[in-house]
Design a protein around this motif. Structure first.
Motif, PDB file in Angstrom:
ATOM      1  N   ILE A 107       0.824  -1.207   0.000  1.00 47.40           N
ATOM      2  CA  ILE A 107       0.000   0.000   0.000  1.00 47.40           C
ATOM      3  C   ILE A 107       0.863   1.264   0.000  1.00 47.40           C
ATOM      4  CG2 ILE A 107      -0.206   0.091   2.532  1.00 47.40           C
ATOM      5  CD1 ILE A 107      -2.994   0.915   0.023  1.00 47.40           C
ATOM      6  N   GLN A 108       2.097   1.162   0.485  1.00 57.26           N
ATOM      7  CA  GLN A 108       2.998   2.314   0.503  1.00 57.26           C
ATOM      8  C   GLN A 108       3.333   2.786  -0.914  1.00 57.26           C
ATOM      9  OE1 GLN A 108       3.490   3.674   3.445  1.00 57.26           O
ATOM     10  NE2 GLN A 108       2.390   1.958   4.403  1.00 57.26           N
ATOM     11  N   ASP A 109       3.160   1.925  -1.888  1.00 58.91           N
ATOM     12  CA  ASP A 109       3.431   2.314  -3.277  1.00 58.91           C
ATOM     13  C   ASP A 109       2.451   3.367  -3.787  1.00 58.91           C
ATOM     14  OD1 ASP A 109       5.453   0.499  -3.243  1.00 58.91           O
ATOM     15  OD2 ASP A 109       4.473  -0.992  -4.515  1.00 58.91           O
ATOM     16  N   LEU A 110       1.353   3.577  -3.052  1.00 55.45           N
ATOM     17  CA  LEU A 110       0.353   4.568  -3.465  1.00 55.45           C
ATOM     18  C   LEU A 110       0.675   5.965  -2.939  1.00 55.45           C
ATOM     19  CD1 LEU A 110      -2.922   2.500  -2.956  1.00 55.45           C
ATOM     20  CD2 LEU A 110      -1.696   2.916  -5.087  1.00 55.45           C
ATOM     21  N   GLU A 111       1.752   6.100  -2.191  1.00 49.90           N
ATOM     22  CA  GLU A 111       2.146   7.409  -1.663  1.00 49.90           C
ATOM     23  C   GLU A 111       2.319   8.414  -2.807  1.00 49.90           C
ATOM     24  OE1 GLU A 111       2.990  10.353   0.972  1.00 49.90           O
ATOM     25  OE2 GLU A 111       2.526   8.296   1.606  1.00 49.90           O
ATOM     26  N   GLY A 112       1.556   9.518  -2.725  1.00 50.55           N
ATOM     27  CA  GLY A 112       1.642  10.583  -3.719  1.00 50.55           C
ATOM     28  C   GLY A 112       0.969  10.290  -5.041  1.00 50.55           C
ATOM     29  N   HIS A 130      -3.139   3.407   7.093  1.00 53.35           N
ATOM     30  CA  HIS A 130      -1.791   2.989   6.683  1.00 53.35           C
ATOM     31  C   HIS A 130      -0.834   4.165   6.523  1.00 53.35           C
ATOM     32  CE1 HIS A 130      -2.778  -1.276   6.033  1.00 53.35           C
ATOM     33  NE2 HIS A 130      -3.964  -0.839   5.642  1.00 53.35           N
ATOM     34  N   LYS A 131      -1.312   5.376   6.913  1.00 51.37           N
ATOM     35  CA  LYS A 131      -0.467   6.581   6.872  1.00 51.37           C
ATOM     36  C   LYS A 131       0.099   6.835   5.471  1.00 51.37           C
ATOM     37  CE  LYS A 131       0.837   6.481  11.780  1.00 51.37           C
ATOM     38  NZ  LYS A 131      -0.175   5.500  12.173  1.00 51.37           N
ATOM     39  N   VAL A 132      -0.791   6.742   4.487  1.00 52.20           N
ATOM     40  CA  VAL A 132      -0.426   6.986   3.092  1.00 52.20           C
ATOM     41  C   VAL A 132      -1.166   8.228   2.607  1.00 52.20           C
ATOM     42  CG1 VAL A 132      -0.597   6.113   0.732  1.00 52.20           C
ATOM     43  CG2 VAL A 132       0.050   4.565   2.583  1.00 52.20           C
ATOM     44  N   ASN A 133      -0.452   9.114   1.940  1.00 50.70           N
ATOM     45  CA  ASN A 133      -1.059  10.306   1.355  1.00 50.70           C
ATOM     46  C   ASN A 133      -1.194  10.119  -0.150  1.00 50.70           C
ATOM     47  OD1 ASN A 133      -1.183  12.050   3.757  1.00 50.70           O
ATOM     48  ND2 ASN A 133       1.057  11.948   3.680  1.00 50.70           N
TER      49      ASN A 133
END
Length: 285
Positions: A107-112, A130-133
């Motif tokens: 899911i971190q790959d969705l950052e930005g 998940h603390k993703v923006n």
């Protein structure tokens, strides 16, 4: 006499499955072509045929007393609405999908990234957890086309078979939630209509228990009964009846359909013969 007002999706798979289970619980509704409201002939109930996404607001406002609705829609729009019963049909997932060419790790790959969706509340809650923006583009309609026209890097949408994703060059990357049809109740339902809804829920539970189980009849030699009884529990214990053939008995029981084939194989290994399996329409316990 008061009537329970229940909302059902106007069309589609959820509509068809909803009308089938109402028929299975003995409620006869004659809904002519393009009718938005129809009364049952043999139960104090009126069905309202509405857009799935509009149903949560009708429940909140008390326009309808209850609804058969997708759990995913309640999670997105139905804050404060109570689920009375999970109905086990019209299953789907709300998932992240990305182009097939994209290498996705987490899911971190969705950052930005830019995400197109018609489920902004669900997506925002998931991203916050998940603390993703990420940047959301809210689309009502064909979300799958967004990456192909450069509008988004990923989408979040309903996935059933996955065929729509495949046709649009996408792959499922992350499951946000799993959903099924549920029976939901308005917070403004009257006491009188709550009693009618309780009767409907009882009927639904009986049908759902029947769908989850199968009725099994088999013959077995008496010296194998103890072993077979240990394999074949019923609601309390199997029913055993003597056969005309000396030294043999007939056993009747109920098996959960998810365990069915494993149990049948074990029964055969322990001497069971003439195994007959029947569907169960209703199961009242």
């Amino acid at each position: 006499m008061s009537k329970l007002k229940i909302a059902v999706q106007k069309s589609g798979r959820l509509h068809d499955d909803s009308m089938k289970i109402l028929k299975d619980v003995g409620i006869s509704i004659d809904n002519g072509k393009d009718q938005l409201k129809a009364s049952a002939k043999n139960f104090p109930l009126e069905a309202f045929y509405l857009r799935n996404g509009d149903i949560p607001q009708y429940l909140k406002d008390g326009v309808v007393d209850a609804a058969i609705i997708g759990e995913n829609v309640l999670i997105e729009k139905g804050n404060g609405i109570t689920i009375m019963e999970k109905l086990g049909f019209s299953s789907c997932k709300v998932s992240v999908a990305v182009p097939k060419s994209v290498h996705y790790n987490s899911i971190q790959d969705l950052e930005g990234k830019r995400i197109a969706t018609s489920y902004p509340n669900t997506v925002n809650q998931f991203l916050e957890k998940h603390k993703v923006n990420a940047n959301l583009h809210i689309i009502n309609g064909s979300v799958e086309i967004a990456p192909n026209i450069g509008l988004a890097d990923a989408i979040v949408d309903i996935v059933s078979s996955g065929s729509t994703l495949f046709k649009n060059g996408l792959k499922e990357a992350e499951v946000l939630l799993k959903s099924q049809a549920v029976l939901a109740v308005s917070p403004l339902i009257s006491e009188e209509n709550q009693l009618i809804l309780n009767k409907l829920q009882f009927r639904l539970q009986s049908v759902l228990k029947g769908r989850r189980n199968k009725y099994v009849l088999l013959n077995a030699p008496n010296d194998k009964l103890d072993a077979i009884i240990n394999i074949l529990p019923g609601m309390n214990s199997p029913t055993i009846l003597p056969l005309a053939k000396e030294g043999w008995s007939s056993l009747h029981s109920v098996i959960n359909k998810n365990e069915f084939w494993d149990i049948i194989d074990e029964l055969k290994l322990n001497g069971a013969e003439g195994i007959l399996v029947c569907p169960i329409e209703n199961m009242v316990v």
